[in-house]
Design a protein around this motif. Structure first.
Motif, PDB file in Angstrom:
ATOM      1  N   VAL B 176     -82.677  21.293 -48.184  1.00  0.00           N
ATOM      2  CA  VAL B 176     -82.066  20.118 -47.217  1.00  0.00           C
ATOM      3  C   VAL B 176     -83.159  18.818 -47.173  1.00  0.00           C
ATOM      4  O   VAL B 176     -84.149  18.891 -47.569  1.00  0.00           O
ATOM      5  N   TYR B 189     -77.349  25.734 -52.397  1.00  0.00           N
ATOM      6  CA  TYR B 189     -76.750  25.072 -51.307  1.00  0.00           C
ATOM      7  C   TYR B 189     -77.468  23.803 -51.161  1.00  0.00           C
ATOM      8  O   TYR B 189     -78.803  23.741 -51.150  1.00  0.00           O
ATOM      9  N   ILE B 191     -77.798  21.018 -48.102  1.00  0.00           N
ATOM     10  CA  ILE B 191     -77.697  20.441 -46.925  1.00  0.00           C
ATOM     11  C   ILE B 191     -78.221  19.008 -46.822  1.00  0.00           C
ATOM     12  O   ILE B 191     -79.360  18.811 -46.709  1.00  0.00           O
ATOM     13  N   VAL B 201     -81.024  20.184 -36.404  1.00  0.00           N
ATOM     14  CA  VAL B 201     -80.355  20.886 -37.591  1.00  0.00           C
ATOM     15  C   VAL B 201     -80.955  22.455 -37.554  1.00  0.00           C
ATOM     16  O   VAL B 201     -80.411  23.555 -37.524  1.00  0.00           O
ATOM     17  N   GLU B 218     -70.259  18.827 -35.958  1.00  0.00           N
ATOM     18  CA  GLU B 218     -71.238  18.834 -36.998  1.00  0.00           C
ATOM     19  C   GLU B 218     -72.697  18.486 -35.970  1.00  0.00           C
ATOM     20  O   GLU B 218     -72.634  18.177 -35.033  1.00  0.00           O
ATOM     21  N   VAL B 222     -74.609  17.481 -40.489  1.00  0.00           N
ATOM     22  CA  VAL B 222     -74.180  18.583 -41.376  1.00  0.00           C
ATOM     23  C   VAL B 222     -73.117  19.233 -40.593  1.00  0.00           C
ATOM     24  O   VAL B 222     -73.211  19.562 -39.350  1.00  0.00           O
ATOM     25  N   LYS B 226     -71.032  24.645 -42.280  1.00  0.00           N
ATOM     26  CA  LYS B 226     -71.819  24.691 -43.341  1.00  0.00           C
ATOM     27  C   LYS B 226     -73.145  25.433 -43.173  1.00  0.00           C
ATOM     28  O   LYS B 226     -73.898  26.165 -43.678  1.00  0.00           O
ATOM     29  N   ILE B 227     -73.700  24.795 -41.772  1.00  0.00           N
ATOM     30  CA  ILE B 227     -75.082  25.520 -41.346  1.00  0.00           C
ATOM     31  C   ILE B 227     -74.943  26.849 -40.959  1.00  0.00           C
ATOM     32  O   ILE B 227     -75.651  27.846 -41.175  1.00  0.00           O
TER      33      ILE B 227
END
Lengths: 132, 424
Positions: B176, B189, B191, B201, B218, B222, B226-227
């Motif tokens: 992240v 992954y 982010i 987030v 979002e 993000v 996806k989260i």
């Protein structure tokens, strides 16, 4: 013609070059080359009409500094100006700690404008400015 | 060297103890060893006269440093992360003797993490456990490829572990960050969060974990989907480890970001085994926290002015003290605040008398009144340092120091003796 400028968000960072240069070489040119630089998106460079290797003047409410521009290898991060931690970045960061002891070194608004005629100050110049 | 404190470094020596090559270390680690014998190395104590440095004896430099500290109303003793724990212990005695404030580089790296841990605790483990067990590794606001170059290869991602025999193939890496860093390029992954939106987030992750519906497409730049996807991976981990860096501590929210990250880990422990660990920068910055805590009860920013240890970040932290112009003398040990503090703090440091114990030419040396070059811990003298997971590792002596250069601990003991004579 009015001078072009861009509002960006400053993010300080660590780089391997900075890590190597800070081990005993801080008064040398290698440290300036590693830290007197900013990384930005190609799109942002186009908006300012600048090329890698050109200089820009970065201004914040706390000061201003001339930095060399490099195209970021971490694109895309449009609107984010990445500067390695060091005496150059420290001229423009927010010293407010919000009672935590930690200044705000990431996420500050800055203004970036081309500075074709200027040069990145060397470490001795920066130190003498801080002493004056 | 960084907080990974690699203990497999091999140094090849030539004639006369010359360091020829450094094996196994990363570029940063190798340059630490090689710079010990570079032409820029300081070898003699220096004092400024009429704006220029002149060489002086060690005894004179020590006496002047002791006088400088003993005469000060509010001396600051700062640094300590690039030396060994015994020197840090003597530093605490010295701070007590002069009624000063002692602070480490924690103040400008993981100070907010310490504040958060003091509020909500922390679930953690050793890097050995991560190597042997972790199948999901998260780097949040941290770019180890640049800042801790061997972290992924020694401890978290690439090595084969006891329960992770296939190494990298058995692990999922989540990064992240606000930009696609070199670490992010290796991740399964990535982010990409908007600068300053880490707290949101993390909060969204916690909400999803608890079964709440996120009524937004979002969060912090993000996509919610996806989260959700990443939370599912984290929830189903066999053993997860979250490492966080300056991306959380230096950004908006500071200690509250860490507070929330620790709470996320606590929530994840309802589903799986998770730990979290700060990515410490200097090789013995964890050691300052250990040493300062077992001597005084506090990990950094300790004020002895009242005759007993007093700790109040925001009041007793170096940058706040300097910006308020409260400090009237400073002793800098194994650190370079002129390079790393905001200009507003450095301007005050440049106005007051500063003594520095430092082996290299640095911007802090340039503004100092007195400079004492020591033997470098872990290269020219032994000692103990703590890795980022708080495992103590013995530092070895590899080569002899330049003639006349004593270990930090001995220099500090000499200063302490002189201070006690003055204060008697």
């Amino acid at each position: 013609m009015a001078k072009k400028s861009l509002e960006m968000t400053l993010i300080t960072c660590r780089t391997i070059d900075q890590g190597v240069a800070r081990e005993g070489e801080k008064m040398e040119y290698d440290y300036q080359r590693a830290c007197g630089v900013c990384y930005m998106d190609y799109e942002d460079m186009r908006l300012l009409d600048i090329l890698p290797g050109d200089c820009v003047l970065v201004k914040s409410p706390y000061g201003e500094v001339v930095l060399r521009v490099e195209r970021s290898k971490d694109e895309p991060h449009k609107g984010i100006l990445v500067v390695p931690l060091g005496p150059w970045a420290n001229k423009i960061v927010d010293p407010e700690t919000h009672s935590t002891g930690m200044p705000s070194l990431k996420g500050m608004p800055v203004t970036v404008e081309p500075a074709f005629e200027s040069a990145v100050p060397n470490i001795k110049v920066l130190i003498s400015e801080l002493q004056s | 060297m960084c907080g990974s404190l690699c203990d497999d470094v091999v140094v090849l020596l030539g004639d006369g103890g010359r360091i020829i090559e450094v094996e196994n270390a990363c570029a940063v680690g190798a340059s630490k060893f090689l710079s010990a014998q570079s032409e820029h190395r300081l070898k003699t104590p220096l004092m400024k006269k009429n704006g220029k440095f002149v060489e002086v004896s060690l005894e004179k430099a020590v006496k002047e440093t002791a006088k400088l500290l003993a005469d000060a109303e509010r001396p600051l003793l700062y640094g300590w992360s690039n030396t060994e724990c015994d020197a840090q212990r003597v530093g605490l005695e010295l701070a007590e003797a002069v009624g000063g404030i002692i602070d480490s580089t924690t103040t400008i790296c993981h100070g907010p993490s310490v504040l958060a841990v003091q509020e909500v605790g922390c679930s953690t483990c050793t890097l050995g456990e991560v190597k042997n067990r972790a199948d999901v590794v998260v780097y949040w606001g941290s770019n180890p490829i640049h800042a801790h170059p061997r972290h992924m290869s020694r401890y978290t991602t690439f090595p084969r572990g006891f329960f992770r025999e296939k190494g990298e193939k058995e692990r999922t890496v989540i990064v992240v960050d606000v930009r696609r860093t070199d670490t992010a390029k290796l991740a399964d992954y990535f982010i990409q969060v908007k600068p300053g939106y880490d707290y949101e987030v993390i909060a969204a992750m916690r909400a999803i974990l608890k079964g709440y519906y996120i009524n937004a497409s979002e969060v912090g730049g993000v996509p919610t989907s996806k989260i959700k996807e990443v939370v599912e991976v984290m929830k189903n981990a066999g053993f997860g480890a979250l490492f966080f860096g300056m991306g959380l501590t230096m950004t908006r929210g500071k200690h509250r970001n860490i507070d929330n990250a620790i709470s996320l880990i606590a929530d994840l422990n309802s589903f799986s085994k998770w730990i979290l660990m700060p990515m410490r920068g200097h090789y013995n910055v964890s050691g300052t926290g250990e040493t300062f805590s077992w001597v005084t009860g506090y990990p950094f920013a300790i004020d002895f002015k009242r005759g007993f240890p007093y700790y109040n970040p925001g009041e007793t932290t170096s940058i706040d003290l300097l910006i308020r112009g409260e400090v009237d003398a400073a002793l800098i040990v194994a650190s370079d605040p002129v390079s790393h503090f905001p200009a507003a703090a450095v301007r005050h440091l440049a106005k007051i008398p500063v003594a520095t114990i430092e082996p290299h030419q640095t911007p802090t040396v340039e503004i100092s009144k007195i400079v004492i070059p020591p033997a470098i811990a872990g290269i020219e003298t032994e000692g103990t340092a703590y890795r980022m997971d708080h495992v103590p590792i013995r530092l070895r002596k590899v080569v002899d120091p330049p003639e006349g250069c004593l270990p930090d601990k001995e220099i500090l003991e000499m200063i302490l003796d002189e201070v006690r004579k003055i204060k008697k």
